[in-house]
Design a protein around this motif. Structure first.
Motif, mmCIF file in Angstrom:
data_model
loop_
_atom_site.group_PDB
_atom_site.id
_atom_site.type_symbol
_atom_site.label_atom_id
_atom_site.label_comp_id
_atom_site.label_asym_id
_atom_site.label_seq_id
_atom_site.Cartn_x
_atom_site.Cartn_y
_atom_site.Cartn_z
ATOM 1 N N PRO A 58 0.815 -1.215 0.000
ATOM 2 C CA PRO A 58 0.000 0.000 0.000
ATOM 3 C C PRO A 58 0.851 1.268 0.000
ATOM 4 C CG PRO A 58 -0.851 -1.586 1.592
ATOM 5 C CD PRO A 58 0.459 -2.121 1.114
ATOM 6 N N THR A 59 0.425 2.230 -0.795
ATOM 7 C CA THR A 59 1.082 3.533 -0.816
ATOM 8 C C THR A 59 0.692 4.311 0.441
ATOM 9 O OG1 THR A 59 -0.761 4.589 -1.956
ATOM 10 C CG2 THR A 59 0.949 3.559 -3.337
ATOM 11 N N ASP A 60 1.373 5.423 0.665
ATOM 12 C CA ASP A 60 1.018 6.265 1.811
ATOM 13 C C ASP A 60 -0.434 6.727 1.708
ATOM 14 O OD1 ASP A 60 3.563 5.996 2.823
ATOM 15 O OD2 ASP A 60 4.284 7.926 2.078
ATOM 16 N N ALA A 61 -0.886 7.070 0.491
ATOM 17 C CA ALA A 61 -2.266 7.512 0.310
ATOM 18 C C ALA A 61 -3.243 6.376 0.608
ATOM 19 C CB ALA A 61 -2.470 8.031 -1.114
ATOM 20 N N GLN A 62 -2.906 5.156 0.190
ATOM 21 C CA GLN A 62 -3.781 4.018 0.467
ATOM 22 C C GLN A 62 -3.804 3.707 1.958
ATOM 23 O OE1 GLN A 62 -1.936 1.271 -2.280
ATOM 24 N NE2 GLN A 62 -3.558 1.535 -3.796
ATOM 25 N N ARG A 63 -2.673 3.795 2.614
ATOM 26 C CA ARG A 63 -2.634 3.559 4.056
ATOM 27 C C ARG A 63 -3.478 4.603 4.795
ATOM 28 N NH1 ARG A 63 1.439 0.079 5.745
ATOM 29 N NH2 ARG A 63 1.467 1.058 7.807
#
Length: 340
Positions: A58-63
C-alpha cells in the motif's frame, strides 16, 4: 459477524476499483477468508478480508485511506478493524490467497474438517492449523475443482480457428495428470493473429486489455508490446479470470515473447493432457516462471520448478538450460538442470 460485503464495498470506494479501468492502482479483488468466516469456527478467530491490491504494498495515500476507514495496522500486511474483522493485503508471489480459498472451501464442505482445525489451532495456533489442514484442502480442491475452470474456458474457445494452449501453473498440472495446487487464475496462450475472433466467441465475458498498467476495454487489434487480455465470466468456476496471452506462432513455431529468437516447433511445444486439453510443454512454462531480467522467480514458481523438475526428460532439461543460459546467465536453476 461483521458485514463483510459492506466492508469490501467500502474498500473499493476508498482505495479505488482497478476494474473500473483507466487507473493504475486500486482494488483488484477482495474475498472473505480465514477460519473465523466459517460458522463452525466463528468463535475461534476474527473473520478476514483477503485483499489483492495494486500496488501490492500500500502507498502512503492508500494507508491513509485505510486509516480513515478505521483500520489499524497489526503486523506486516495485516490490519484490524474495530467492527471485528481483519484485513490481509495478499502477497501475489506466494499463492497464499488461492490456498486460503481452498482451505475455506474444505472447512465449509466437510463437517469433519472444522473440529480437526479447532484442535490444531488450540495446540499451536493459526499458522500451524492452516499447515495441518492444507494437504486435505488441496486434495478436496483437486476433487471438487480439478480442471473445471479449463473445461469451462475450452468450451468457450471451441470455435477458435487457431491453436490455443493452456499455459502457467495449470499447464504443469495437465502434464502431471492431476491438480497439484490451488490456482488464482488460468493462463491461456492465443495466437496473436486470432485475437479478432475473441469478442464474438466470448460473448457474455468481460474482456479487459492490460495497456501500460491500466485496464482498457479489449478492442482488437491489441498491438505489441501489449499482450494480455483478462477475461471474466460470472460462471467461471473457482478462479478469478482467464489470462489470455497473445503469442507469436508464425511459421509453425512457438516464439518466446521475451526473446523471439528462442523458438520451438509448435508440434513439440503443444501437448494434449486430461480431457483433451492442450497445454504448453512444461520446460517452456518453466522458462516463463524463471523470471525476467531483474526479477527472480516468485516463491510459487520456485515451488513449481522443484515439483516438476523430476518429470522433465533429458531433452526438456537441455532445452530449458540452453534457454536460461541465453536469457538469464547464472540463473540458479541452470545447475539444478544438470550439465551438458
Amino acid at each position: 459477524m461483521p458485514d463483510l460485503d459492506m466492508a469490501a464495498a467500502d474498500l473499493r470506494r476508498a482505495l479505488g476499483n482497478f476494474l473500473e479501468r483507466d487507473r493504475p492502482d486500486g482494488v483488484f479483488h477482495v474475498q472473505v477468508g480465514g477460519p473465523g468466516s466459517v460458522p463452525a469456527l466463528a468463535d475461534l478467530d476474527a473473520p478476514e478480508l483477503h485483499l489483492d491490491l495494486l500496488p501490492e504494498v500500500p502507498t502512503d495515500a492508500q494507508r491513509a485511506a485505510l486509516g480513515a476507514l478505521g483500520y489499524v495496522p497489526e503486523s506486516g500486511q495485516t490490519w484490524r478493524h474495530p467492527a471485528g474483522h481483519r484485513l490481509v493485503v495478499c502477497d501475489h508471489s506466494t499463492g497464499w490467497r488461492a490456498a486460503q480459498a481452498a482451505l475455506r472451501r474444505l472447512l465449509l464442505d466437510d463437517s469433519r474438517a472444522a473440529p480437526e482445525y479447532r484442535r490444531a489451532y488450540g495446540r499451536e495456533g493459526r499458522t500451524a492449523a492452516d499447515d495441518a489442514l492444507l494437504p486435505a484442502a488441496l486434495a478436496h480442491y483437486a476433487r471438487t475443482v480439478a480442471f473445471s475452470p479449463l473445461q469451462f474456458a475450452a468450451h468457450a474457445l471451441a470455435g477458435l480457428d487457431a491453436p490455443w494452449t493452456v499455459a502457467g501453473g495449470y499447464a504443469l498440472d495437465l502434464h502431471a495428470g492431476h491438480v497439484t495446487r490451488a490456482h488464482d487464475d488460468i493462463d491461456i496462450e492465443i495466437p496473436r493473429e486470432a485475437q479478432g475472433q475473441l469478442p464474438d466467441l466470448l460473448r457474455g465475458w468481460r474482456l479487459d486489455a492490460s495497456v501500460r498498467g491500466t485496464y482498457q476495454p479489449f478492442r482488437p487489434p491489441l498491438e505489441p508490446p501489449s499482450h494480455q487480455i483478462h477475461a471474466r465470466h460470472p460462471d467461471l468456476p473457482a478462479v478469478l479470470m482467464a489470462d489470455l496471452m497473445l503469442t507469436d506462432l508464425s511459421g509453425g513455431l512457438w516464439h518466446y515473447r521475451r526473446d523471439p529468437a528462442i523458438t520451438r516447433p509448435l508440434a513439440e511445444a503443444r501437448r494434449v493432457g486430461p480431457h483433451g486439453l492442450p497445454y504448453l510443454a512444461p520446460e517452456i512454462v518453466l522458462l516463463f516462471k524463471a523470471g525476467s531480467a531483474g526479477r527472480e522467480p516468485r516463491s510459487k514458481d520456485q515451488s513449481d520448478f522443484e515439483r516438476v523438475l523430476p518429470m522433465l526428460d533429458t531433452a526438456a532439461r537441455a532445452w530449458l538450460r540452453g534457454a536460461l543460459e541465453r536469457t538469464r546467465p547464472g540463473h540458479g536453476w541452470v545447475e539444478a538442470l544438470g550439465g551438458k
